[in-house]
Every structure is written in C-alpha cells, then in structure tokens.
Design a protein around this motif. Sequence first.
Motif, PDB file in Angstrom:
ATOM      1  N   ARG A 127      25.932 102.137  -7.589  1.00 28.92           N
ATOM      2  CA  ARG A 127      27.096 102.303  -7.253  1.00 28.92           C
ATOM      3  C   ARG A 127      27.537 101.267  -7.645  1.00 28.92           C
ATOM      4  NH1 ARG A 127      27.464  96.539  -6.138  1.00 28.92           N
ATOM      5  NH2 ARG A 127      25.813  95.654  -6.722  1.00 28.92           N
ATOM      6  N   SER A 138      30.945 110.667  -9.133  1.00 29.00           N
ATOM      7  CA  SER A 138      29.545 111.873  -9.437  1.00 29.00           C
ATOM      8  C   SER A 138      29.046 111.655 -10.957  1.00 29.00           C
ATOM      9  CB  SER A 138      29.362 113.297 -10.667  1.00 29.00           C
ATOM     10  OG  SER A 138      29.968 114.185  -9.135  1.00 29.00           O
ATOM     11  N   ALA A 149      23.441 111.827  -9.220  1.00 26.38           N
ATOM     12  CA  ALA A 149      23.951 111.542  -7.685  1.00 26.38           C
ATOM     13  C   ALA A 149      25.121 112.114  -7.528  1.00 26.38           C
ATOM     14  CB  ALA A 149      23.201 110.219  -8.033  1.00 26.38           C
ATOM     15  N   ARG A 150      25.453 111.867  -6.378  1.00 25.62           N
ATOM     16  CA  ARG A 150      27.088 111.515  -6.238  1.00 25.62           C
ATOM     17  C   ARG A 150      27.559 110.845  -4.506  1.00 25.62           C
ATOM     18  NH1 ARG A 150      29.624 117.607  -4.575  1.00 25.62           N
ATOM     19  NH2 ARG A 150      29.564 117.816  -6.983  1.00 25.62           N
ATOM     20  N   ALA A 151      28.636 110.833  -4.471  1.00 27.41           N
ATOM     21  CA  ALA A 151      29.068 109.526  -3.720  1.00 27.41           C
ATOM     22  C   ALA A 151      30.140 109.945  -3.300  1.00 27.41           C
ATOM     23  CB  ALA A 151      28.888 108.005  -3.816  1.00 27.41           C
ATOM     24  N   TRP A 159      31.776 103.008  -3.306  1.00 26.50           N
ATOM     25  CA  TRP A 159      30.273 104.217  -3.106  1.00 26.50           C
ATOM     26  C   TRP A 159      29.218 103.832  -3.621  1.00 26.50           C
ATOM     27  CZ3 TRP A 159      27.922 105.169  -8.036  1.00 26.50           C
ATOM     28  CH2 TRP A 159      28.205 104.993  -8.902  1.00 26.50           C
ATOM     29  N   HIS A 160      28.132 104.213  -3.273  1.00 25.88           N
ATOM     30  CA  HIS A 160      26.835 104.503  -3.133  1.00 25.88           C
ATOM     31  C   HIS A 160      26.366 104.869  -3.102  1.00 25.88           C
ATOM     32  CE1 HIS A 160      23.800 102.185  -0.497  1.00 25.88           C
ATOM     33  NE2 HIS A 160      23.485 101.742  -2.096  1.00 25.88           N
ATOM     34  N   THR A 161      25.022 105.598  -3.351  1.00 26.26           N
ATOM     35  CA  THR A 161      24.539 106.554  -3.227  1.00 26.26           C
ATOM     36  C   THR A 161      23.288 106.367  -4.056  1.00 26.26           C
ATOM     37  OG1 THR A 161      23.985 108.692  -3.272  1.00 26.26           O
ATOM     38  CG2 THR A 161      25.138 107.862  -5.291  1.00 26.26           C
ATOM     39  N   GLN A 162      22.454 107.292  -3.401  1.00 26.97           N
ATOM     40  CA  GLN A 162      20.390 107.340  -5.093  1.00 26.97           C
ATOM     41  C   GLN A 162      20.418 108.892  -5.397  1.00 26.97           C
ATOM     42  OE1 GLN A 162      18.434 105.744  -1.447  1.00 26.97           O
ATOM     43  NE2 GLN A 162      17.464 104.725  -2.687  1.00 26.97           N
ATOM     44  N   THR A 164      19.454 113.271  -6.000  1.00 31.57           N
ATOM     45  CA  THR A 164      18.854 113.508  -4.429  1.00 31.57           C
ATOM     46  C   THR A 164      18.135 114.044  -5.609  1.00 31.57           C
ATOM     47  OG1 THR A 164      20.298 115.255  -6.676  1.00 31.57           O
ATOM     48  CG2 THR A 164      21.495 114.712  -4.655  1.00 31.57           C
TER      49      THR A 164
END
Length: 197
Positions: A127, A138, A149-151, A159-162, A164
């Motif tokens: 995050r 990225s 990971a990409r968000a 931006w926020h992601t986990q 893959t």
Amino acid sequence: MTTTDKPNTQPVPPPTITYPEEGKKTGVATLFLGSGIPGALVQVWNAEESHSLGGGQVSAKGRWAFSFSGAQFTGEHRIKARQEVEGVMSDWSEERKYEAFLFPPINIPVVKEPEEEAKVDAVPVFRGDVTKPIGIVSIIDLDTDLEIARAGVDSEKQWHTQVTHPLPEGRYRISAVHNINGELSDWGRVRTFTVTT
C-alpha cells in the motif's frame, strides 16, 4: 602428500552496476543496484573517490541494492563501486554516468506497507501513494527483477494490492515504479521485509 595452508590470495572481481543505467535521468533519491559475490559488502563512491554514496550487502542470489539516503545534487553524476569479501577489497568497477533531476516528470511512488523490516505472511499487502491520480504501480523484487504485484492508482492518489502468488519464506528487498501511459517514474526507495510462515 601434504598441502600447506595458505591464505586465499585470489583477487576479488569488482561488482557490476545495473542501476542507475548509463546516461539515464534519475530522481535525486535513486536506486543503486547491481550484482556481486554473495555475502560481500558493496560500496558506491563518486568517481573522484571523495565521498561515499552508500553501500549494500550482496544477497544469496548475488544482488545488492540500496537507495540514496538523502537527496543528490541535480546534474551529472559519475560513480563506481567495489566490494569487500572476507577482508579483501576488489578493484573499482567501470564508471557509470547518469543525471539527477530534482523534479522528474513522474515522482517516485511511496510504499507505506509493509513497513521497513516488517515480518509478513506469504501474501503481504502493499500500500502507498503517488503524486498523480492516474496509472499503475508495479512492485519489483530486486533480487529477481520480477514484478510481484501491481496496483491501479485511485482518484485519491492511493494504491493498494497483494502479491499475485504467495512468496516463499525469506528476506525480500523491493522497490516500486509508477507507470503513467508507458512513462515510468524513477525507482522508489528500497523496502526490506521478511516473509515468515
């Protein structure tokens, strides 16, 4: 037949510098990354050898990485690197020349999570924020150069992601780049964390 114990006098080869790339433009807090002998300590200096820009440990995968701790002066820079293995110092690498800009077209993304030296599970959350409400961020594993990971960036510049795929246990060094319509920011500051079960 006996052998005599002699100290290892094999010369240590210099490390290589991958980033900053030759002749490229960077921000003032750019990423320094390259390869070397696992376990070695790499030092990066200006070409005149008057001051150090920092250093980093070479990982088991043969990669070293660190971010410049402050802000470099704008303009052209020439650097070189050397590595120390068991008290033996290598020669200097070839010089690398690049140009630092105080206000690049796209600012670097900031990683807020995971925090520096955090212990996380195999599917960590990433995050942070950026300065423009557009594009994608990225997350790059600096030991493999692979995107993990990409968000997408939202209207609040967050931006926020986990990841893959779940990450194996171990220590990770990542950086992030902000991509706006194919134009990339410089590398964000290095973030180090450990995946535990």
